[in-house]
Write a protein that holds these residues in place. Structure first.
Motif, mmCIF file in Angstrom:
data_model
loop_
_atom_site.group_PDB
_atom_site.id
_atom_site.type_symbol
_atom_site.label_atom_id
_atom_site.label_comp_id
_atom_site.label_asym_id
_atom_site.label_seq_id
_atom_site.Cartn_x
_atom_site.Cartn_y
_atom_site.Cartn_z
ATOM 1 N N PRO B 156 0.827 -1.208 0.000
ATOM 2 C CA PRO B 156 0.000 0.000 0.000
ATOM 3 C C PRO B 156 0.866 1.264 0.000
ATOM 4 N N TYR B 157 0.549 2.172 -0.863
ATOM 5 C CA TYR B 157 1.234 3.465 -0.987
ATOM 6 C C TYR B 157 2.704 3.348 -1.388
ATOM 7 N N THR B 158 3.111 2.190 -1.878
ATOM 8 C CA THR B 158 4.503 2.011 -2.296
ATOM 9 C C THR B 158 4.556 1.366 -3.675
ATOM 10 N N THR B 159 5.233 2.038 -4.602
ATOM 11 C CA THR B 159 5.350 1.499 -5.953
ATOM 12 C C THR B 159 6.788 1.067 -6.218
ATOM 13 N N ALA B 160 7.007 0.536 -7.416
ATOM 14 C CA ALA B 160 8.341 0.119 -7.831
ATOM 15 C C ALA B 160 9.243 1.311 -8.153
ATOM 16 N N LEU B 161 8.694 2.525 -8.079
ATOM 17 C CA LEU B 161 9.491 3.709 -8.432
ATOM 18 C C LEU B 161 10.485 4.074 -7.329
ATOM 19 N N ASP B 162 11.672 4.526 -7.745
ATOM 20 C CA ASP B 162 12.624 5.104 -6.798
ATOM 21 C C ASP B 162 12.171 6.521 -6.453
ATOM 22 N N PRO B 163 12.676 7.075 -5.338
ATOM 23 C CA PRO B 163 12.241 8.427 -4.939
ATOM 24 C C PRO B 163 12.524 9.496 -6.004
ATOM 25 N N ASP B 164 13.543 9.251 -6.834
ATOM 26 C CA ASP B 164 13.852 10.262 -7.859
ATOM 27 C C ASP B 164 13.425 9.799 -9.256
ATOM 28 N N GLU B 165 12.432 8.918 -9.279
ATOM 29 C CA GLU B 165 11.931 8.407 -10.551
ATOM 30 C C GLU B 165 10.480 8.857 -10.700
ATOM 31 N N LEU B 166 10.098 9.246 -11.918
ATOM 32 C CA LEU B 166 8.727 9.711 -12.153
ATOM 33 C C LEU B 166 8.006 8.796 -13.126
ATOM 34 N N LEU B 167 6.733 8.545 -12.824
ATOM 35 C CA LEU B 167 5.870 7.877 -13.794
ATOM 36 C C LEU B 167 5.596 8.910 -14.898
ATOM 37 N N THR B 168 5.867 8.558 -16.161
ATOM 38 C CA THR B 168 5.701 9.567 -17.220
ATOM 39 C C THR B 168 4.527 9.271 -18.153
ATOM 40 N N HIS B 169 4.327 7.993 -18.485
ATOM 41 C CA HIS B 169 3.245 7.663 -19.421
ATOM 42 C C HIS B 169 2.576 6.349 -19.047
ATOM 43 N N ILE B 170 1.316 6.248 -19.416
ATOM 44 C CA ILE B 170 0.563 5.021 -19.206
ATOM 45 C C ILE B 170 0.168 4.517 -20.587
ATOM 46 N N ARG B 171 0.497 3.262 -20.882
ATOM 47 C CA ARG B 171 0.188 2.700 -22.195
ATOM 48 C C ARG B 171 -0.899 1.645 -22.075
ATOM 49 N N VAL B 172 -2.025 1.934 -22.713
ATOM 50 C CA VAL B 172 -3.166 1.018 -22.677
ATOM 51 C C VAL B 172 -3.235 0.301 -24.022
ATOM 52 N N PRO B 173 -3.049 -1.038 -24.031
ATOM 53 C CA PRO B 173 -3.042 -1.768 -25.311
ATOM 54 C C PRO B 173 -4.340 -1.561 -26.096
ATOM 55 N N ASN B 174 -4.212 -1.433 -27.415
ATOM 56 C CA ASN B 174 -5.404 -1.334 -28.260
ATOM 57 C C ASN B 174 -6.090 -2.691 -28.307
ATOM 58 N N PRO B 175 -7.432 -2.727 -28.227
ATOM 59 C CA PRO B 175 -8.113 -4.019 -28.346
ATOM 60 C C PRO B 175 -7.891 -4.603 -29.743
ATOM 61 N N ALA B 176 -7.845 -5.948 -29.811
ATOM 62 C CA ALA B 176 -7.567 -6.601 -31.089
ATOM 63 C C ALA B 176 -8.753 -6.511 -32.038
ATOM 64 N N SER B 177 -9.970 -6.471 -31.494
ATOM 65 C CA SER B 177 -11.150 -6.470 -32.344
ATOM 66 C C SER B 177 -12.103 -5.374 -31.897
ATOM 67 N N GLY B 178 -13.229 -5.290 -32.592
ATOM 68 C CA GLY B 178 -14.222 -4.304 -32.198
ATOM 69 C C GLY B 178 -15.209 -4.832 -31.166
ATOM 70 N N SER B 179 -15.131 -6.161 -30.910
ATOM 71 C CA SER B 179 -16.136 -6.761 -30.019
ATOM 72 C C SER B 179 -15.694 -6.670 -28.563
ATOM 73 N N VAL B 180 -15.574 -5.440 -28.089
ATOM 74 C CA VAL B 180 -15.072 -5.221 -26.741
ATOM 75 C C VAL B 180 -16.217 -4.841 -25.824
ATOM 76 N N GLY B 181 -16.203 -5.392 -24.629
ATOM 77 C CA GLY B 181 -17.157 -4.978 -23.612
ATOM 78 C C GLY B 181 -16.403 -4.693 -22.330
ATOM 79 N N ALA B 182 -16.894 -3.765 -21.542
ATOM 80 C CA ALA B 182 -16.168 -3.421 -20.331
ATOM 81 C C ALA B 182 -17.134 -2.939 -19.270
ATOM 82 N N SER B 183 -16.707 -3.050 -18.032
ATOM 83 C CA SER B 183 -17.504 -2.504 -16.948
ATOM 84 C C SER B 183 -16.612 -2.242 -15.733
#
Lengths: 165, 302
Positions: B156-183
């Motif tokens: 909890p409240y602890t990530t793999a980042l070092d104190p002098d490291e910043l999260l810069t981008h989040i990459r969300v994979p594109n779905p392979a098809s159009g038949s996507v459902g989510a909730s």
């Protein structure tokens, strides 16, 4: 101390603040604008809501230094030429306040809501003000006031339109 | 209450931010939207000696689409995500998640990267990022690193980042098809409160209605957000019928291994474990019918 410059209700203001000074305290104590209130001081109640570059923000959950160079609108800046803004007028007419403590924040959140969505459903209104608590629980008339402004198309946004990606 | 006094540094670029963090690495915190850091500092649960304000780094803002993924800058606010043109099409889970976050004021200031770096299981993004199999890009003095959403949060409240490291981008994979459902479904006592249970799921189905890809993340139960691996195995290659759905709850409860389960005055741990099964059934059922009808719609189009 850090030097900051910002535009508040259309006027340029300057300040010299300790970095830990909260924006709400800068607005109330240094600028003497006591419209935005401190309610819970824990980011819950929204009584301190102002518009920051046109978007509703809780000014108790920001340092004044973060607002350096930005534009702020408080409840004091909403009326024009001595005439109440349509939302202020509607709150008055619909008895949308009991003790009135939450009102400045409620109205600023409503400005954000109607600026983005001029025709909200009742559910959208309730979600739009979900960051503002009224401890008199007078939500019914608050929703009625916001809805009356939307329905009569008299809302004038004080926010300039910006480009979206 | 006021936070303890701190040294304030405003970063002018990503490079400058890393340098400032490095120089103060013993006792420093980056400040993005401040929706977690400032309340914690005001309660004096966290009192960093130095705060590096990264809020103005435009290079970490905005969303762009690549061949393989949607790349979201860590400083993109939740409101910017909610209003982004990218969300209506291929990324239904992002939309379903972001509209559930906090309230308008919190969405206006709060950033996706700030939330993920806070590593709080009871918030919306961690479970969703696990379901989406997102990758996180970070930058520090030693250069760039890529993290899996699954292993980013260590405790909890602890990530793999070092104190002098910043999260810069989040990459969300594109779905392979159009038949996507989510909730994205959560239980909370009132709007904007800490959740008691969060289930986030994304499914893709083939033309027979069988699940070809499944991602399910669970938040607000374990002390960190987890993947519901057994639920994913259960659903993969199958149509989601009533029999399958009835097994979802038990498989979800198998996700936590020996992990501590959250418990507080609103919801003790046995209640959380109980309710998460019901939430998962509802979530999977909703995501599946959305995927199946998207698939059927596509079939007609061909």
């Amino acid at each position: 101390m850090t030097q900051i410059q910002l535009i508040v209700n259309g006027k340029k203001v300057e300040g010299n603040v300790e970095p830990r000074k909260l924006l709400i305290d800068f607005i109330r104590e240094d600028l003497g604008l006591t419209g935005p209130h401190i309610g819970c001081d824990t980011s819950n109640c929204g009584a301190c809501t102002i518009l920051l570059n046109g978007r509703a923000a809780k000014s108790c959950t920001m340092f004044a230094v973060q607002a350096d160079g930005m534009e702020i609108l408080t409840i004091e800046g909403l009326a024009t030429d001595g005439k109440l803004h349509p939302l202020q007028q509607a709150f008055h007419e619909n008895h949308a306040l009991q003790c009135g403590y939450c009102t400045p924040g409620m109205i600023m959140s409503s400005v954000d809501l109607l600026s983005r969505n001029p025709n909200p459903t009742e559910e959208e209104i309730r979600l739009g003000i979900s960051g503002n608590l009224c401890r008199c629980t007078g939500y019914h008339n608050i929703v009625k006031a916001i809805s009356s402004v939307a329905k009569s198309h008299i809302f004038v946004s004080p926010v300039k339109k910006e480009g979206r990606d | 209450m006021y936070p303890r006094a701190f040294k304030y540094e405003r970063a002018t670029s990503l490079e400058n931010a890393i340098e400032l963090l490095s120089r103060n690495r013993e006792d420093v915190r980056p400040l993005a939207g401040g929706m977690s850091l400032i309340p914690l500092a005001k309660l004096r649960l966290l009192s960093p000696g130095c705060i590096v304000d990264i809020g103005r780094l435009s290079e970490l803002k905005g969303i762009k689409q690549d061949k393989e993924w949607l790349e979201i800058g860590a400083l993109t606010t939740n409101t910017e995500i909610l209003e982004s043109k990218w969300l209506s099409g291929s990324y239904p889970l992002l939309l379903d998640t972001v509209k559930e976050i906090g309230d308008v004021q919190v969405r206006n200031r709060g950033t996706i990267g700030g939330n993920l770096a806070q590593a709080d299981s009871s918030t919306d993004w961690p479970a969703t990022m696990i379901a989406l199999r997102a990758k996180f890009v970070s930058r520090g003095p030693k250069g760039e690193r890529i993290h899996d959403a699954d292993s980013f949060c260590i405790e909890p409240y602890t990530t793999a980042l070092d104190p002098d490291e910043l999260l810069t981008h989040i990459r969300v994979p594109n779905p392979a098809s159009g038949s996507v459902g989510a909730s994205h479904i959560k239980l909370e006592r009132r709007k904007g409160d800490y959740a008691i249970g969060i289930v986030s799921a994304q499914l893709e189905v083939d033309n027979e209605g069988k699940c070809v890809s499944v991602g399910v993340g669970i938040g607000a139960v374990g002390v960190i957000a987890v993947r519901a691996s057994k639920t994913e195995q259960l659903l993969k290659g199958r149509r989601v019928d009533a029999d399958t759905l009835a097994k979802v709850g038990d498989t979800v409860r198998d996700s936590f291994g020996g992990m501590d389960i959250l418990s507080d005055i609103k919801a003790p741990s046995d209640y959380r474990l109980d309710v998460i099964g019901t939430l998962a059934e509802r979530c999977i059922s909703k995501a599946y019918s959305m995927a199946a009808s998207a698939g059927a719609g596509q079939g007609k189009g061909r």
